[in-house]
Design an enzyme around this catalytic site. Structure first.
Site, PDB file in Angstrom:
ATOM      1  N   ASP A 222       1.043  -1.390  -0.101  1.00  0.00           N
ATOM      2  CA  ASP A 222      -0.278  -0.002  -0.540  1.00  0.00           C
ATOM      3  C   ASP A 222       1.107   1.125  -0.255  1.00  0.00           C
ATOM      4  OD1 ASP A 222      -1.420   2.296   0.481  1.00  0.00           O
ATOM      5  OD2 ASP A 222      -2.797   1.197   2.395  1.00  0.00           O
ATOM      6  N   PHE A 454     -17.604   6.154  12.669  1.00  0.00           N
ATOM      7  CA  PHE A 454     -16.814   7.844  13.380  1.00  0.00           C
ATOM      8  C   PHE A 454     -16.999   8.188  11.923  1.00  0.00           C
ATOM      9  CE2 PHE A 454     -13.309   6.519   9.197  1.00  0.00           C
ATOM     10  CZ  PHE A 454     -13.336   5.384   9.362  1.00  0.00           C
TER      11      PHE A 454
HETATM   12  C1  LIG Z   1      -6.023   6.224   2.328  1.00  0.00           C
HETATM   13  C2  LIG Z   1      -5.169   5.478   2.796  1.00  0.00           C
HETATM   14  C3  LIG Z   1      -6.086   4.187   2.108  1.00  0.00           C
HETATM   15  C4  LIG Z   1      -7.651   4.397   1.270  1.00  0.00           C
HETATM   16  O1  LIG Z   1      -7.212   5.704   0.092  1.00  0.00           O
HETATM   17  P1  LIG Z   1      -8.726   6.538  -0.312  1.00  0.00           P
HETATM   18  O2  LIG Z   1      -8.238   6.877  -1.041  1.00  0.00           O
HETATM   19  O3  LIG Z   1      -8.930   7.228   0.628  1.00  0.00           O
HETATM   20  O4  LIG Z   1     -10.146   5.321  -0.637  1.00  0.00           O
HETATM   21  C5  LIG Z   1      -5.627   3.359   2.228  1.00  0.00           C
HETATM   22  N1  LIG Z   1      -4.177   2.994   2.791  1.00  0.00           N
HETATM   23  C6  LIG Z   1      -3.815   4.140   3.212  1.00  0.00           C
HETATM   24  C7  LIG Z   1      -2.576   4.059   3.986  1.00  0.00           C
HETATM   25  C8  LIG Z   1      -4.515   4.774   2.936  1.00  0.00           C
HETATM   26  O5  LIG Z   1      -3.082   6.248   3.694  1.00  0.00           O
END
Ligand SMILES: *Cc1c(COP(=O)(O)O)cnc(C)c1O
Length: 481
Positions: A222, A454
């Site tokens: 991620d 939340f």
């Molecule tokens: C924000 C975020 C997401 C999700 O992304 P969105 O564009 O808000 O759907 C996933 N993983 C991490 C680490 C994030 O900071």
């Protein structure tokens, strides 16, 4: 943020950009702020932006764009299928990350949905350094479970460890041995959001992905918060200091089978994307795109945003640019610490994280200290932060509270947005509130949604502590806003 020293020796985060478009802000008086907070059900997500002076809710989709990004948006190739803009983005992704297959999607959680739909069935377990709210919700929605393997240091609020997002490698081996074929994938969140934007070292990523590869486990990164993490690797990891940001990016990327990101954070735009190394895996996943997102060459994004991402990804390779967020965060954390306010250390990416469990040690966990603190900070200064604690957790199946490991109030610093004096103002109001913390009480739900409560839940103050903050404010600040 180049190496520029002050004669005074002062450590000030110096911007390597200038402001050329502005948005006027306003600050309602403290009485109006208390009313706005009540109307928002003591949930900062439900405030109207017109009532907010500094919006530190999130770094998502609110980072400032550059002149180059704005210019690129004018030449986007608008087309349902076959847009040249898409091919430009795919080529940039290949240049920086070395992946040949790219799926655009409307934001990060869309990629999480497709990954979970591909790999999760009931009984499957996703191994992660730490969960993110939406990443976990997609796994559990499909009957899977999440196991978190962050090192013990990761969930300590006070630490000097430079890479608190690292995976505990022994715990990883133990999970793989115990779970065997139940493991769905290993997901490493590079820049760990919920424990304070804490980074993962390149060495830890090398070792963790090597263990996964030995066991034929798919590795997922991620990369939503990769930008800050790159800066931390470059500045905190001795062995990598000689490498360029581009070289570090490529070395990280080569370790993973899948990389996804929210372009609301990485790339200073909006949207998202997913890179897939294996062609057969890509073919099996791409069929979901027209169903959930849009055609393969836009995936639910505006082509203008895609042009902005192309430029934004390039800018994320510039150390002067990516230093801004972490250095502002460090400044805010260090000043608050000097004033006795408990914050998560060392400072991470995306913003300053206040330890609400310690700040409001007299408020029980079941009365949501971080939620109460978020409301109080808004009343004290018109500054909007985000609760990241027990309120952000789902209840246990028996309905009892799942008390969060860390009870934090996140004051996000959207990249390239706030000035130094605005950050100083936030520090001032939070410090004042800390001196008067005994005034703040807990919260209770009046409307509690069953999932991701939340976002939309409404609460009320236990007692009328919001009015006591207003009265103290008037006493201390006179007729100041
Ligand atoms: C924000 C975020 C997401 C999700 O992304 P969105 O564009 O808000 O759907 C996933 N993983 C991490 C680490 C994030 O900071």
């Amino acid at each position: 943020m180049a190496n520029i020293k002050f004669f005074s020796g002062e450590k000030t985060p110096l911007e390597m950009h200038k402001v050329r478009i502005i948005q006027k802000l306003s600050l309602p008086p403290v009485e109006a702020r208390a009313i706005a907070m009540e109307e928002a059900g003591f949930n900062t997500f439900l405030l109207r932006n017109r009532d907010v002076y500094l919006d530190m809710l999130t770094d998502s989709g609110v980072n400032a764009m550059s002149d180059q990004q704005q210019a690129a948006m004018m030449i986007a190739d608008d087309s349902y299928a076959g847009s040249e803009t898409f091919f430009k983005l795919a080529a940039k992704v290949e240049e920086l990350f070395g992946f040949q297959h790219f799926l655009p999607c409307h934001q990060g959680r869309a990629a999480e949905n497709m990954i979970a739909s591909t790999f999760i069935q009931p009984g499957k377990v996703a191994l992660m350094n730490f969960h993110f709210t939406t990443a976990k919700a997609h796994v559990t929605r499909l009957g899977g479970k999440v196991e978190e393997l962050v090192t013990k240091e990761g969930t300590k609020t006070t630490s000097t460890h430079p890479f608190k997002g690292n995976i505990d490698l022994d715990a990883l081996r133990e999970s793989i041995t115990r779970l065997g074929k139940q493991v769905a994938f290993l997901r490493i969140e590079v820049g760990t959001n919920l424990i304070g934007g804490q980074p993962v070292s390149l060495q830890n990523m090398r070792e963790a992905t090597a263990i996964a590869r030995e066991h034929g486990i798919v590795t997922v990164m991620d990369a939503s918060l990769l930008q800050d993490n790159l800066y931390f690797i470059k500045t905190r990891e001795e062995a990598e200091k000689g490498k360029s940001i581009r070289e570090i990016t490529r070395e990280i990327s080569d370790l993973f089978d899948i990389i996804y990101f929210s372009a609301r954070k990485l790339g200073f735009a909006r949207g998202g994307g997913m890179m897939i190394r294996d062609e057969a895996m890509f073919d099996s996943m791409k069929v979901m795109l027209p169903l959930f997102e849009g055609f393969l060459t836009y995936g639910g994004m505006s082509v203008r945003e895609m042009e902005a991402i192309v430029v934004g990804l390039d800018e994320s390779m510039d150390e002067d640019i990516i230093a801004h967020g972490p250095m502002m965060t460090e400044y805010m954390c260090e000043e608050l610490l000097k004033n006795g306010v408990p914050v998560v250390t060392p400072p991470g990416g995306l913003g300053c994280h206040i330890n609400a469990r310690e700040f409001l040690s007299h408020v029980p966990a079941e009365q949501y200290p971080a939620g109460a603190l978020a409301a109080a900070v808004y009343i004290a200064g018109g500054v909007r932060g985000m609760e990241r604690g027990t309120l952000s957790e789902e209840r246990e199946p028996d309905g009892s509270e799942h008390v969060a490991e860390m009870e934090l109030l996140r004051m996000a610093l959207p990249r390239r947005v706030f000035t130094h004096s605005q950050v100083r103002y936030a520090i001032d109001r939070i410090t004042w509130l800390h001196r008067n913390r005994h005034l703040i009480g807990g919260l209770e739900f009046i409307e509690e949604p069953p999932v991701l409560r939340f976002f939309l839940g409404r609460l009320r103050a236990k007692g009328d502590w919001q009015n006591q903050i207003v009265a103290q404010f008037r006493k201390d600040f006179g007729d100041s806003l």
